[in-house]
Design an enzyme around this catalytic site. Structure first.
Site, PDB file in Angstrom:
ATOM      1  N   LYS A   1       9.026   6.502   2.758  1.00 10.04           N
ATOM      2  CA  LYS A   1       8.800   6.015   1.387  1.00 10.04           C
ATOM      3  C   LYS A   1       7.833   6.945   0.654  1.00 10.04           C
ATOM      4  O   LYS A   1       7.016   7.643   1.273  1.00 10.04           O
ATOM      5  CB  LYS A   1       8.265   4.580   1.354  1.00 10.04           C
ATOM      6  CG  LYS A   1       6.847   4.369   1.928  1.00 10.04           C
ATOM      7  CD  LYS A   1       5.707   4.558   0.930  1.00 10.04           C
ATOM      8  CE  LYS A   1       4.372   4.517   1.643  1.00 10.04           C
ATOM      9  NZ  LYS A   1       3.293   5.252   1.215  1.00 10.04           N
TER      10      LYS A   1
ATOM     11  N   ASP B   1       2.434  -1.650   4.936  1.00 16.55           N
ATOM     12  CA  ASP B   1       3.655  -1.016   4.404  1.00 16.55           C
ATOM     13  C   ASP B   1       4.927  -1.519   5.088  1.00 16.55           C
ATOM     14  O   ASP B   1       6.037  -1.196   4.652  1.00 16.55           O
ATOM     15  CB  ASP B   1       3.598   0.510   4.607  1.00 16.55           C
ATOM     16  CG  ASP B   1       2.669   1.189   3.607  1.00 16.55           C
ATOM     17  OD1 ASP B   1       2.309   0.562   2.593  1.00 16.55           O
ATOM     18  OD2 ASP B   1       2.305   2.362   3.850  1.00 16.55           O
TER      19      ASP B   1
HETATM   20  O1  C5P Z   1      -2.337  -2.377   6.848  1.00 17.92           O
HETATM   21  P1  C5P Z   1      -2.641  -1.030   7.429  1.00 17.92           P
HETATM   22  O2  C5P Z   1      -3.075  -1.117   8.864  1.00 17.92           O
HETATM   23  O3  C5P Z   1      -1.556  -0.027   7.213  1.00 17.92           O
HETATM   24  O4  C5P Z   1      -3.890  -0.479   6.605  1.00 17.92           O
HETATM   25  C1  C5P Z   1      -4.693   0.585   7.066  1.00 17.92           C
HETATM   26  C2  C5P Z   1      -6.032   0.499   6.368  1.00 17.92           C
HETATM   27  O5  C5P Z   1      -5.879   0.790   4.967  1.00 17.92           O
HETATM   28  C3  C5P Z   1      -6.669  -0.876   6.417  1.00 17.92           C
HETATM   29  O6  C5P Z   1      -7.480  -1.011   7.556  1.00 17.92           O
HETATM   30  C4  C5P Z   1      -7.481  -0.927   5.154  1.00 17.92           C
HETATM   31  O7  C5P Z   1      -8.720  -0.280   5.353  1.00 17.92           O
HETATM   32  C5  C5P Z   1      -6.695  -0.054   4.178  1.00 17.92           C
HETATM   33  N1  C5P Z   1      -5.837  -0.839   3.264  1.00 17.92           N
HETATM   34  C6  C5P Z   1      -6.441  -1.572   2.237  1.00 17.92           C
HETATM   35  N2  C5P Z   1      -5.651  -2.302   1.401  1.00 17.92           N
HETATM   36  C7  C5P Z   1      -4.314  -2.315   1.520  1.00 17.92           C
HETATM   37  C8  C5P Z   1      -3.686  -1.555   2.542  1.00 17.92           C
HETATM   38  C9  C5P Z   1      -4.485  -0.832   3.396  1.00 17.92           C
HETATM   39  O8  C5P Z   1      -7.671  -1.574   2.096  1.00 17.92           O
HETATM   40  N3  C5P Z   1      -3.564  -3.027   0.675  1.00 17.92           N
END
Ligand code: C5P
Length: 287
Positions: A11, A136
């Site tokens: 993406k 994601d």
């Molecule tokens: O959800 P994911 O593990 O992919 O996210 C990685 C990091 O990115 C999270 O630990 C967070 O710090 C940050 N993040 C965020 N807000 C989001 C997506 C990700 O702060 N909507």
């Protein structure tokens, strides 16, 4: 059926806005997310027990740190704990690139195991597990261009399907998504996306206005850290892109081209400097 093969597209974020910091530490987003034709192939075989992962890539973990492993573990333990899977990840999407490579593999594993073991789980069950794996992953389950809100799980598919010519250029370093969000500062942003205008341009298949509307507030964190990202953006525009943007939390930069021949010339130029350069287009389910 003892084996299934699923396409897992990468993406890009055509817009990315951060709306606020949440009490759970995540950020509320508003982002137009778009699947592209660069894809991994995920092959899943039934196994009597356990989860094993193999891959053509040396850049990914093959253990429980892999999002595909997490996805398999979650769905098996919840719905069919006495069976296992062997997963082969045929990787083409670069790792740590802002292209959701790990998330799309995880989404493919959820979909694949649901079909392979005929679990007959609906979208809401799959979406709930997807969000547990990563922000994601719910988008990756849809395979469609969407406006994403919340952490990324509130998804509204956009109705039009313009086909974009996109050149992806990944510089040879990775950026931690966590670090980028951690360092995001609202006061540093001087250009916010206008998602309403963007969606109008999208629904009218108005490529010029779509290109003009590309905006990602996370560039305010990454461009000062890595000036090379800005250099790639500028070079893409010099080489004929209508506009260029960093995807997600970076570092991959993409340019949108009206003209395929110009995109080809730009790809040739970038390939003399970078190893990871991909000519792609908009992904349609079934591609
Ligand atoms: O959800 P994911 O593990 O992919 O996210 C990685 C990091 O990115 C999270 O630990 C967070 O710090 C940050 N993040 C965020 N807000 C989001 C997506 C990700 O702060 N909507």
């Amino acid at each position: 059926m003892s084996s299934i093969e699923i396409a897992a597209p990468a993406k890009i974020n055509l817009t990315l806005d951060v709306k606020g910091k949440r009490p759970d530490g995540y950020h509320d987003l508003e982002s137009v997310m778009h699947p592209v034709t660069l894809k991994d192939k995920v092959i899943i075989n039934t196994a009597p027990w356990g989860i094993s992962i193999q891959s053509n890539s040396l850049d990914i973990p093959l253990n429980e740190d892999n999002l595909a492993y997490k996805a398999a573990n979650l769905i098996l333990s919840r719905f069919i704990a006495d069976r296992g899977v062997q997963i082969y990840l045929d990787k083409h999407i670069p790792v740590g690139a802002g292209l959701a490579g790990g998330s799309t593999d995880a989404a493919a594993v959820l979909r694949g195991i649901n079909e392979l073991y005929q679990l007959e789980l609906g979208e809401s069950d799959l979406m709930e597990m997807a969000l547990e794996i990563g922000s994601d992953v719910p988008f990756c389950l849809t395979g469609k261009t969407c406006l994403a809100r919340g952490r990324g799980e509130k998804l509204v598919p956009l109705s039009a399907e313009p086909n974009l010519n996109i050149l992806l250029v990944k510089p040879p370093f990775q950026i931690s998504t966590r670090e980028v969000y951690h360092n995001f500062n609202f006061d540093k942003v001087d250009c916010w996306p206008d998602n309403t205008a963007f969606i109008e341009a999208w629904n009218g298949c108005d490529i010029i206005s779509i290109a003009k509307g590309l905006t990602n507030v996370l560039e305010t964190v990454c461009l000062p850290w890595f000036p090379e990202i800005k250099e790639i953006k500028m070079a893409l525009i010099e080489m004929g892109a209508l506009n260029a943007l960093m995807s997600g939390s970076g570092p991959t930069v993409f340019g949108i081209f009206e003209d395929k021949q110009q995109e080809r010339l730009a790809a040739e130029y970038f390939r003399t400097r970078y190893q990871e350069v991909y000519m792609v287009s908009s992904y349609m389910r079934g591609d």
